[in-house]
Design a protein around this motif. Structure first.
Motif, PDB file in Angstrom:
ATOM      1  N   ASP A  32      -2.815  -6.597 -11.736  1.00 30.96           N
ATOM      2  CA  ASP A  32      -3.315  -5.423 -12.283  1.00 30.96           C
ATOM      3  C   ASP A  32      -4.526  -6.893 -13.011  1.00 30.96           C
ATOM      4  N   PHE A  37      -4.759  -5.178  -6.513  1.00 29.17           N
ATOM      5  CA  PHE A  37      -4.684  -3.112  -6.255  1.00 29.17           C
ATOM      6  C   PHE A  37      -2.852  -3.155  -6.743  1.00 29.17           C
ATOM      7  N   GLN A  39      -0.235  -0.115  -8.235  1.00 25.90           N
ATOM      8  CA  GLN A  39      -0.123   1.498  -8.897  1.00 25.90           C
ATOM      9  C   GLN A  39       1.429   1.565  -9.854  1.00 25.90           C
ATOM     10  N   SER A  62      -0.675  -4.846  -3.991  1.00 29.72           N
ATOM     11  CA  SER A  62      -1.249  -5.153  -3.113  1.00 29.72           C
ATOM     12  C   SER A  62      -3.048  -6.449  -2.806  1.00 29.72           C
ATOM     13  N   GLU A  64      -5.044  -5.055  -1.606  1.00 26.58           N
ATOM     14  CA  GLU A  64      -6.061  -4.713  -0.721  1.00 26.58           C
ATOM     15  C   GLU A  64      -5.835  -2.971  -1.224  1.00 26.58           C
ATOM     16  N   GLU A  65      -6.195  -2.097  -1.034  1.00 34.10           N
ATOM     17  CA  GLU A  65      -6.984  -0.988  -2.353  1.00 34.10           C
ATOM     18  C   GLU A  65      -5.029  -0.441  -1.436  1.00 34.10           C
ATOM     19  N   GLU A  67      -3.658   2.628   0.064  1.00 36.33           N
ATOM     20  CA  GLU A  67      -3.437   3.609   1.759  1.00 36.33           C
ATOM     21  C   GLU A  67      -2.316   4.095   1.354  1.00 36.33           C
ATOM     22  N   ARG A  69      -0.597   5.816  -1.417  1.00 39.22           N
ATOM     23  CA  ARG A  69      -0.186   5.821  -3.306  1.00 39.22           C
ATOM     24  C   ARG A  69      -0.410   7.033  -2.524  1.00 39.22           C
TER      25      ARG A  69
END
Lengths: 201, 326, 112, 396
Positions: A32, A37, A39, A62, A64-65, A67, A69
């Motif tokens: 981060d 991105f 989690q 990642s 990018e965001e 997806e 998640r």
């Protein structure tokens, strides 16, 4: 959709539950910091954990965001980190790993010694061994960060620190200075990175 | 003509060699390494034998034993809600009474055993437990006591000792001792007001033959009985898994646990040490008490000293409640 | 409404009322040998057959073999808690790291 | 030999249980269902019924005792009202999920606050999604008959579900009506002994209700949903056989009254259907083409039967007798399901709802006339002005 790097951590229930979670947090928090991105989360089905049960903790990184998640598990881990070397004997730790994956193990044993217990080692591009327990002892068990709670203990005090350092060296996914920045035991991270022996396969 | 309801007679055993080698709580369950409640389950199952029906209210001994879609019980077993172990057992016992009476079931009355944790016994399950014991059903209610809601990650229950660090009673600046309240006394709650109950006993995994014999004695009574079984929990109490039995023994040596029987009004005590060790010896092995000061431990010692004057009997203990202290 | 038809994949099937058969000797649905970091190794010569390991094992992994008069250990299910080692009065049990043994554990995909 | 008696709904339920040869009964007092257990306790005390009568320590225990007994292989009976029904809420899902076909008699009652002992369907309607079979009776005779029929339906191997056998508190439960008690032998022929395929029996051990994998959750939900899809067929058979065995004329799902040429219809369940019939008679004399459709099962909801019965009208009013605060139609529950049942039809009646019979309030003939006026208007214009009318509380 950009590629999501999946990091799966194997730990022992209760005794390593918090350190396992911390390791996933160190991976995610440092990435981060690098602007990725991320989690980090516990495997919901492995909880409530029991003393000694093999457990999984996860992180995703990642560009990018992310997806996916809400998917419970990392089904195709690119990086597997094992906090207790005996787990490699009882579990198919590389299950689902795409070819070219990275394995990091906390062990006093040699990479060759450990590889004997991994029948699907052709999936690996490298194995990294570090004696994380020798660098930093396990810290006290604390449940307050489990079950969706906020961690009370400082993140990365125990064996998660040298293992995160080793993971940085083994994967190139994480910048060492970022891991050092987010970990409580900064020396431990550096020592872990130094001591880690990466063996290309 | 109604058929008489035949019950089982379980033999008293003399020693470890007489313990059945057969396992009815078989290997293969997701309980902790060194799990005290699992050891209780194994010993109770050896005591009852296979002609039994066990009820498992929600708790560690439900979730850890059946995850997922599998079972370690060689006898019939049924999950109950954490609230209603005693009530479901009542229904099953009533069903067997009528089915045997009507000749629909030919065998002897099975041993009907509720294996409830402390929450399923003296907290949320108290009403159902009391109902079953009050109504005189021929069933055994066992409270395996690991002194917390362990399955959900170690939360305080009415059996959690004073001073324990649980995830609902964390020690903090304002509340340094963690858990402020002292625990309920489960056998005394049963003895005090359940006229149908003639046998209540406490036992510990430290003395397995004694535990087995108490289970059998309880089941041999035609009517309800209650057992309070000490089951150290390596996860919740934070000790090394190999020390489960050691800790259980130490509990008895320090007076933190007392093994006794109450039979038709008479108390007898087992395994009483010649001299009690200080409770500190017991507490220092468990990280859940790590945060306590000497003053807190003295308070615990005073509580135990008072209780040891007459274990299992009502006695004024020199402990202030949270409102008195404020 | 009458055209409501479903297909439940085999691996997701649950028996009616979630009633499953009871196990006989072991519960193969929950193999726990992979929990061990250490295993108890027995010195049969030193063993006095006191049965402490048998009675105190929460996982029912020690048994007396009547024929050989030896204590038998169940590698498939022993979680390695080491209560047996702690409670052995004859000191005939020694913990040893699991990776010292090349065989003896069923490899699993999932931890439960 | 069959004989005719005057029984309240409570007594009718108790005798329905007696004729069903229930084996375990669990009781706890709450008005207005208490009378059911009073009757049964007399029957057990006098030796007229060989059953275990267990005084539960609350409704939660009552249902637990009942499903425990059912798991052990005995036919079990319990009951409650009002807040007692909602107190036991936790236990409904385990009984249904465990496929344990015990029966619970409901003499319904308004929920608190404040204390209101009057009839209202909200208590058990709150539990309608727990997986139990559920329906209302209009008269003590129907209470008696339903008690027996419900066991036959619930214990059918294709169903294996617990049942809420409901009646309106006071109106049906406390006002005696004619009940024909049949020959016990005839009931025994109609209702075979309960057979649990996997009882808690040490001679053939099983485990009931272990944890499942998270992704098996939808599969087990679906299994229960499937059971409810299979249930209507079983209900149709059970009702047909009952009519044949005992000479009754029940429709399985919806009963129609004066509907052949009706423009407007009351859609109703429970005791107030009786008043609705008289209202229809009077309205017909005044030239209003009114009819009535009485619902016999809320679960399983008879979608096709409701659609078929209601599609021929111009306007339909559901008489709610229960609340769904903040629901789609801002009133009761029935209209949601009625409208959903009609949605796919090419031609649909206008549908509105009437909040009536709440908290024990009597639904009078005048109220039915009021409803008829609103429905006639809707029939003329082809649409309703509002989705819900709170009768007696509408502005002029």
């Amino acid at each position: 959709m950009a590629e999501v790097k999946q990091v799966t951590i194997w730990a022992r229930g209760v005794t390593q539950d918090m350190e396992g979670r911390h390791l996933s947090l160190l991976v995610a928090n440092s990435a981060d910091k690098d602007g990725k991105f991320v989690q980090a989360w516990d495997d919901y089905a492995d909880l409530p954990d029991r003393v000694g049960v093999p457990l999984r903790k996860y992180a995703r990184i990642s560009e990018e965001e992310i997806e996916m998640r809400y998917e419970y598990e990392n089904k195709q881990p690119n990086v597997v980190i094992v906090m207790d070397d005996t787990i490699i004997k009882g579990m198919d730790i590389l299950h689902g790993m795409p070819k070219g994956g990275v394995l990091v193990v906390n062990s006093k044993r040699s990479a060759d010694d450990l590889l004997k217990f991994i029948p699907n080692k052709e999936l690996l591009s490298s194995i990294t061994v570090v004696d994380a327990s020798g660098i930093a002892a396990d810290v006290a068990v604390d449940f307050m960060g489990s079950e969706g709670g906020v961690e009370v203990a400082a993140v990365g005090k125990g064996i998660s620190a040298p293992l995160a350092g080793a993971a940085s060296k083994a994967t190139g996914l994480l910048k060492l200075e970022s891991v050092v920045a987010v970990a409580a035991n900064k020396e431990g991270v550096k020592q872990g990175a130094e001591a880690a022996k990466v063996k290309k396969l | 003509m109604a058929n008489p309801v035949k019950t089982q007679n379980l033999e008293h055993i003399k020693g470890i060699r007489k313990v059945p080698q057969e396992e009815y709580y078989v290997p293969g369950h997701r309980t902790c390494q060194g799990c005290g409640p699992a050891l209780v389950y194994k010993l109770v199952s050896k005591a009852t034998g296979p002609n039994s029906i066990f009820l498992g209210p929600t708790g560690c001994m439900y979730v850890a034993n059946t995850s997922y879609l599998c079972s370690p019980w060689a006898y019939p077993w049924m999950h109950t809600q954490i609230t209603n172990g005693g009530a479901v057992a009542s229904g099953i016992e009533a069903a067997y009474q009528v089915l045997i009476r009507k000749g629909k079931y030919k065998g002897e009355l099975p041993n009907i055993v509720v294996m409830a944790g402390d929450g399923g016994s003296i907290d949320i399950g108290l009403q159902a437990m009391s109902g079953m014991l009050y109504r005189g059903h021929d069933a055994l209610f066992i409270m395996y006591d690991n002194e917390s809601y362990a399955n959900t990650g170690i939360q305080t229950s009415p059996a959690t000792p004073y001073g324990a660090n649980t995830t609902f009673t964390p020690p903090g600046k304002k509340i340094p001792e963690g858990k402020v309240l002292f625990p309920k006394d489960p056998p005394q709650m049963v003895i005090g007001s359940h006229p149908a109950v003639h046998y209540v006993a406490t036992a510990s995994v430290a003395y397995p033959v004694d535990l087995i014999n108490k289970v059998r004695k309880a089941l041999n009574y035609k009517g309800p009985a209650f057992l309070h079984l000490h089951a150290p929990c390596p996860k919740g109490w934070l000790f090394d898994a190999k020390k489960t039995v050691e800790i259980a023994k130490l509990a008895i040596q320090t007076g933190m646990w007392v093994n006794y029987e109450w039979e038709k009004g008479e108390y007898t005590y087992q395994h009483t040490p010649k001299e009690y060790k200080p409770v500190k010896e017991y507490m220092k092995l468990q990280k859940r008490f790590d945060h306590l000061t000497d003053a807190h431990i003295a308070k615990m010692q005073a509580f135990i000293d008072a209780k040891l004057k007459a274990p299992g009997k009502p006695i004024a203990v020199p402990v202030q409640g949270p409102r008195e202290m404020a | 409404m009458s055209d409501f038809k479903f297909k439940i994949p085999k691996h997701l099937e649950v028996p009616m009322g979630a009633v499953i058969p009871a196990p006989v000797k072991e519960n193969p649905g929950m193999i726990t040998g992979n929990w061990r970091t250490e295993r108890p190794v027995i010195d049969h010569e030193a063993c006095t057959l006191c049965l402490n390991c048998f009675i105190f094992c929460p996982d029912a992994c020690w048994h007396l073999d009547e024929k050989t008069e030896k204590m038998m250990w169940n590698a498939r299910y022993c979680k390695g808690c080491m209560i047996c080692v702690n409670e052995c009065p004859a000191d005939c049990l020694t913990p040893q790291n699991e990776l010292d043994f090349p065989k003896g554990v069923v490899r699993l995909d999932k931890p439960f | 030999m069959a004989k005719e008696v005057f029984y309240s709904g409570c007594a009718a339920a108790a005798y329905g249980a007696k004729f069903s040869r229930v084996e375990v009964i669990s009781s706890y007092p709450i008005r207005p269902y208490t009378g059911i257990m009073m009757e049964l306790s007399k029957l057990v005390a006098n030796g007229d019924l060989d059953a275990e009568f267990v005084h539960g320590e609350g409704e939660h225990a009552q249902v637990s005792i009942a499903y425990g007994a059912s798991a052990a292989g005995a036919r079990a009976y319990t009951g409650s009202s009002g807040v007692g029904v909602t107190y036991a809420m936790e236990c409904y899902s385990p009984a249904a999920g465990g496929r344990l076909p015990c029966q619970m008699a409901i003499a319904d009652r308004a929920l608190d606050p404040p204390g209101d002992f009057g009839s209202e369907h909200t208590d058990v309607m709150s539990a309608r999604d727990q997986g139990w079979i559920m329906g209302w009776a209009e008269t003590p005779q129907e209470v008696f008959d339903n008690t027996i029929m419900y066991y036959r339906i619930g214990e059918d191997p294709r169903v294996m579900l617990p049942q809420f056998c409901c009646q309106d508190g006071y109106f049906v439960s406390h006002i005696p009506g004619k009940v024909i008690l049949p020959d016990q032998k005839a009931v025994d022929e109609y209702l075979p002994p309960y057979n649990n395929p996997h009882p808690l029996d040490p001679t053939r051990p099983v485990s009931h209700g272990p944890q499942i994998f998270p992704d098996q959750g939808p599969a087990i939900d679906l299994q229960r949903a499937q059971a409810f899809l299979d249930t209507p067929k079983v209900i149709a058979e059970a009702v047909k056989d009952f009519n044949k065995q005992f000479g009754r004329k029940y429709s399985p799902f919806v009963e129609e009254y004066m509907t052949d040429d009706a423009d407007i219809a009351f859609f109703i369940m429970g005791g107030h259907a009786r008043t609705a019939r008289f209202a229809v008679n009077h309205l017909r004399k005044k030239g209003v083409k009114a009819g009535m459709v009485k619902l016999r099962f809320v679960r399983p909801w008879p979608t096709e039967a409701v659609a078929e019965a209601l599609s021929k009208f111009k306007a339909v009013g559901t008489i709610e007798t229960s609340t769904s605060y903040g629901g789609a139609m801002r009133g009761g529950n029935l209209i949601h399901e009625v409208r959903a049942s009609l949605y796919d039809l090419p031609k649909r009646p206008a549908v509105t709802s009437f909040m009536a019979g709440l908290g024990g309030e009597v639904v009078t003939l005048n109220e039915f006339y009021e409803m008829a006026k609103i429905l006639t208007e809707a029939a003329k214009s082809g649409k309703v002005k509002k989705g819900v009318y709170w009768l007696g509380f509408e502005p002029d």
